[in-house]
Scaffold this motif. Structure first.
Motif, PDB file in Angstrom:
ATOM      1  N   SER A  73       0.840  -1.201   0.000  1.00 54.90           N
ATOM      2  CA  SER A  73       0.000   0.000   0.000  1.00 54.90           C
ATOM      3  C   SER A  73       0.884   1.266   0.000  1.00 54.90           C
ATOM      4  O   SER A  73       0.661   2.194  -0.781  1.00 54.90           O
ATOM      5  CB  SER A  73      -0.907  -0.056   1.236  1.00 54.90           C
ATOM      6  N   VAL A  76       2.609   1.744  -3.426  1.00 54.83           N
ATOM      7  CA  VAL A  76       1.673   2.322  -4.410  1.00 54.83           C
ATOM      8  C   VAL A  76       1.523   3.822  -4.152  1.00 54.83           C
ATOM      9  O   VAL A  76       1.607   4.642  -5.071  1.00 54.83           O
ATOM     10  CB  VAL A  76       0.307   1.578  -4.328  1.00 54.83           C
ATOM     11  N   SER A  85      -4.102   4.747  -1.864  1.00 53.16           N
ATOM     12  CA  SER A  85      -4.529   3.345  -1.809  1.00 53.16           C
ATOM     13  C   SER A  85      -5.099   2.993  -0.437  1.00 53.16           C
ATOM     14  O   SER A  85      -4.817   3.658   0.556  1.00 53.16           O
ATOM     15  CB  SER A  85      -3.353   2.417  -2.128  1.00 53.16           C
ATOM     16  N   VAL A 100      -5.544  -2.852  -7.338  1.00 55.42           N
ATOM     17  CA  VAL A 100      -4.281  -2.543  -8.021  1.00 55.42           C
ATOM     18  C   VAL A 100      -3.211  -3.575  -7.671  1.00 55.42           C
ATOM     19  O   VAL A 100      -2.255  -3.755  -8.434  1.00 55.42           O
ATOM     20  CB  VAL A 100      -3.813  -1.091  -7.713  1.00 55.42           C
ATOM     21  N   ALA A 101      -3.397  -4.295  -6.549  1.00 53.48           N
ATOM     22  CA  ALA A 101      -2.395  -5.297  -6.159  1.00 53.48           C
ATOM     23  C   ALA A 101      -3.020  -6.359  -5.268  1.00 53.48           C
ATOM     24  O   ALA A 101      -4.005  -6.094  -4.558  1.00 53.48           O
ATOM     25  CB  ALA A 101      -1.234  -4.617  -5.419  1.00 53.48           C
ATOM     26  N   ILE A 118       1.512  -6.668  -8.527  1.00 51.97           N
ATOM     27  CA  ILE A 118       1.063  -5.267  -8.639  1.00 51.97           C
ATOM     28  C   ILE A 118       0.788  -4.972 -10.114  1.00 51.97           C
ATOM     29  O   ILE A 118       1.633  -5.252 -10.975  1.00 51.97           O
ATOM     30  CB  ILE A 118       2.113  -4.258  -8.101  1.00 51.97           C
ATOM     31  N   VAL A 120       1.065  -2.766 -12.846  1.00 53.16           N
ATOM     32  CA  VAL A 120       1.894  -1.573 -13.072  1.00 53.16           C
ATOM     33  C   VAL A 120       1.599  -1.027 -14.476  1.00 53.16           C
ATOM     34  O   VAL A 120       0.753  -0.154 -14.649  1.00 53.16           O
ATOM     35  CB  VAL A 120       3.391  -1.894 -12.881  1.00 53.16           C
ATOM     36  N   THR A 131      -4.494  -0.074 -12.799  1.00 57.91           N
ATOM     37  CA  THR A 131      -3.030  -0.210 -12.845  1.00 57.91           C
ATOM     38  C   THR A 131      -2.406   1.124 -12.411  1.00 57.91           C
ATOM     39  O   THR A 131      -3.060   2.169 -12.482  1.00 57.91           O
ATOM     40  CB  THR A 131      -2.528  -0.517 -14.270  1.00 57.91           C
ATOM     41  N   LEU A 132      -1.149   1.068 -12.034  1.00 56.05           N
ATOM     42  CA  LEU A 132      -0.455   2.315 -11.684  1.00 56.05           C
ATOM     43  C   LEU A 132      -0.412   3.239 -12.903  1.00 56.05           C
ATOM     44  O   LEU A 132      -0.580   4.448 -12.787  1.00 56.05           O
ATOM     45  CB  LEU A 132       0.978   2.013 -11.214  1.00 56.05           C
ATOM     46  N   VAL A 145       9.827   0.159  -8.906  1.00 52.83           N
ATOM     47  CA  VAL A 145       8.780  -0.448  -8.075  1.00 52.83           C
ATOM     48  C   VAL A 145       9.432  -1.435  -7.094  1.00 52.83           C
ATOM     49  O   VAL A 145       9.145  -1.424  -5.890  1.00 52.83           O
ATOM     50  CB  VAL A 145       7.719  -1.171  -8.954  1.00 52.83           C
TER      51      VAL A 145
END
Ligand code: BTN
Length: 214
Positions: A73, A76, A85, A100-101, A118, A120, A131-132, A145
């Motif tokens: 968390s 992110v 997050s 997201v993960a 994750i 990404v 996604t990121l 990351v």
């Protein structure tokens, strides 16, 4: 922390298990792509190129699931430069309700594995996932990351108040939730106890899926 990088694997958790069984510890297995990525509750974790797929092999620790959820968390948040997050018990990481993960912790006799996926730069087609890259409008270097993840892990393993920190990031605590257990669905006010178990109106839950937060 030693990092072992692979191109295509079945599951990084399976490689982690093999190496853990041989006595290796404090390592992070990373793969570009998994063809048998696993999620919680026997689900598949789609693992196309562009996502981060990594598994830590570590000494046994009861606080590991909480530490890893917080670690992902915070990673992110740092990459997106925002406290954006939140954790959904036990260890899904969400942004505005979208996943997201995800984390798959597995315990063995002499070691624990924490597998982390994750989203990404990978493409995700699920409405319930993000996604990121989608959130930031730009892509990320997977090396950055991994770096951020390891730094946060090392910091959080030494954190005394992991449960307190987890409570701050797990916004569903204190709210009424609906939880799907193996053979029943229950609802009540969510809390976690000092060991990280979900407590629903005083009932201790070790495994289940929170399917609604009111
Ligand atoms: C979940 O949300 O259900 C957990 C997903 C965990 C996925 C990661 S990707 C790296 C590691 N290897 C796997 O096969 N699974 C975990």
């Amino acid at each position: 922390m030693e990092i072992l990088e692979f191109k295509i694997v079945g599951s990084t958790n399976d490689i982690a298990k093999k190496l853990g069984t041989k006595g290796r510890k404090n390592i992070l297995i990373v793969a570009e792509k998994q063809i048998k990525g696993r999620g919680r509750n026997d689900r598949t974790w789609v693992s196309n190129v562009g996502g981060l797929y990594a598994s830590f092999v570590l000494d046994k620790s009861s606080k590991l699931p909480l530490v890893i959820a917080l670690c992902v968390s915070e990673t992110v948040n740092q990459l997106l430069s925002s406290e954006i997050s939140e954790i959904k018990w036990p260890n899904d990481i969400l942004i505005k309700g979208k996943k997201v993960a995800g984390i798959l912790c597995e315990g063995y006799k002499n070691f624990d594995i924490a597998g982390i996926g994750i989203n990404v730069n990978n493409r995700v087609d699920l409405e319930s996932a993000t996604t990121l890259e989608k959130e930031a409008g730009k892509s990320f270097l997977l090396g950055d990351v991994i770096h951020t993840l390891i730094e946060n892990f090392q910091k959080l393993m030494n954190e005394k108040n992991v449960v307190q920190e987890y409570r701050k990031s797990c916004k569903m605590l204190g709210k009424k939730v609906v939880v799907k257990l193996q053979n029943e669905v229950i609802s009540g006010t969510a809390e976690i106890d000092e060991a990280g178990y979900l407590m629903i109106d005083g009932k201790r839950i070790s495994a289940g899926d929170v399917i609604r937060v009111m």
